[in-house]
Design an enzyme around this catalytic site. Structure first.
Site, PDB file in Angstrom:
ATOM      1  CE1 TYR A 123      -3.224  -2.772   0.033  1.00  0.00           C
ATOM      2  CE2 TYR A 123      -4.060  -1.944   2.114  1.00  0.00           C
ATOM      3  CZ  TYR A 123      -4.160  -2.819   1.049  1.00  0.00           C
ATOM      4  OH  TYR A 123      -5.184  -3.723   0.996  1.00  0.00           O
ATOM      5  CG  ASP A 168     -11.961  -5.918   6.197  1.00  0.00           C
ATOM      6  OD1 ASP A 168     -11.616  -5.190   7.151  1.00  0.00           O
ATOM      7  OD2 ASP A 168     -12.417  -5.464   5.124  1.00  0.00           O
ATOM      8  CE  LYS A 223       2.131 -18.012   0.109  1.00  0.00           C
ATOM      9  NZ  LYS A 223       1.423 -19.270   0.442  1.00  0.00           N
ATOM     10  CG  ASP A 270      -6.847  -4.010   4.036  1.00  0.00           C
ATOM     11  OD1 ASP A 270      -7.798  -3.823   4.822  1.00  0.00           O
ATOM     12  OD2 ASP A 270      -6.829  -3.549   2.881  1.00  0.00           O
ATOM     13  CG  ASP A 294      -1.473 -19.875   2.268  1.00  0.00           C
ATOM     14  OD1 ASP A 294      -0.609 -19.372   2.992  1.00  0.00           O
ATOM     15  OD2 ASP A 294      -1.197 -20.673   1.356  1.00  0.00           O
TER      16      ASP A 294
END
Length: 336
Positions: free
Chosen positions: A125, A235, A174, A231, A207
């Site tokens: 971002y 959520d 990751k 992010d 994941d």
């Protein structure tokens, strides 16, 4: 001690949920002083810019802001006003609690009590090196992770866990695939974790984290991760406990902090008086913690829980027939 708070009413349902939140805070007799400032579409209409210098100056002076949702127009200007505020004030820690609440439309009415700590200024971002080929055949964006950014966000997570009596920090990454950026984050996290032997630390690939959150969210306590992963995960966690209407967020830096509802401005229901103010109220509770009033923050959270449990004047999204201000008054009566 009197604290002056910059208040940004925002767009869409923003002014309605801010009115409701301030009603509850006033009932608690906290001695707060409010300085109003504009941002978003209302600022564009009144001042010709989305984020006026006067608003930036107010936040810089007061060092604490309470913010309703903002709308960033499609087209030119900032990619996001929220991202721009985080950049301006180096609000590197995004703190998103997710807690089970009674009488919500949730698959987990109990058992979820976790905090996602998201790096807020780097990664995908940061908008570095975004480029699209002239023929539209490809696009490129640079993702940058630094040792400094990784260390301070992981240290923030461990300090938060220690301060609030939490027992475990899960480092989400990751690094099996993104060996440079995510690998650096993981290596730095290991170095920081070694300095907190009183806090359990485990590592989890992003994941698998998402799968485990859906299957057994009770295993998580504090999650710390990079910007994009945080992010998404935060959520997901909001979805576990009833949605974004119950999801607050804190953006913390060394010199300023902004507390908010993380949902959007919901223009489709603006002006109808039916918006749920819980997310902003819970953000206000985070603000009270930040201001050194943890007992008042606890009282506010307990009043919200008690009102939900009693099904007192709940808004339609929570399955009730109440309105925004009636719901706020019910909470205020328990928090006063």
């Amino acid at each position: 001690m009197t604290h002056t708070i910059t208040v940004i009413r925002g767009d869409g349902i923003g002014p309605e949920i801010m009115d409701a939140t301030l009603l509850v805070l006033e009932a608690m007799n906290l001695g707060l002083v409010y300085e109003e400032a504009d941002a978003g579409l209302v600022a564009l209409e009144k001042h010709g810019e989305l984020l006026p210098q006067a608003t930036i100056d107010s936040i810089g002076k007061n060092r604490v802001a309470l913010k309703s949702p903002l709308t960033t127009p499609v087209g030119g200007g900032f990619s996001s006003i929220n991202v721009e505020l985080r950049r301006r004030f180096d609000l590197y820690a995004n703190v998103r609690p997710a807690t089970s609440f009674p009488n919500t439309r949730s698959r987990f009415a109990e058992g979820v009590d976790l905090i996602t700590v998201r790096e807020n200024t780097e990664g995908a971002y940061s908008a570095e090196g975004q480029e699209t080929a002239a023929d539209g055949s490809s696009a490129t964006s640079i993702t940058r992770t630094t040792r400094k950014g990784s260390e301070r966000i992981v240290r923030y997570a461990f300090e938060l866990a220690r301060r609030t009596g939490r027992k475990k920090v899960t480092v989400v990454h990751k690094a099996n695939i993104l060996k440079s950026t995510s690998g650096l984050f993981l290596n730095v996290a290991r170095e920081v974790a070694a300095q907190y032997p009183d806090i359990e630390c485990n590592e989890m690939i992003v994941d698998n984290t998402c799968m485990q959150l859906v299957m057994r969210p009770e295993q998580f306590d504090v999650i710390v991760t990079t910007n994009l992963f945080g992010d998404i995960i935060s959520d997901l966690c909001a979805g576990l406990v009833g949605g974004l209407g119950l999801a607050p967020g804190a953006n913390i830096g060394a010199d300023a902090a902004i507390f908010e509802a993380v949902h959007g401005s919901a223009p489709d229901i603006a002006g109808k008086g039916i918006a749920n103010p819980c997310a902003l109220l819970l953000g206000a509770a985070q603000m009270l913690d930040h201001l050194g009033m943890p007992d008042k923050a606890t009282r506010l959270r307990e009043a919200i829980v008690a009102t939900l449990a009693a099904r007192d004047s709940l808004t339609p999204d929570l399955g009730g027939e109440g309105n925004t201000m009636a719901f706020a008054k019910a909470i205020a009566s328990r928090a006063a």
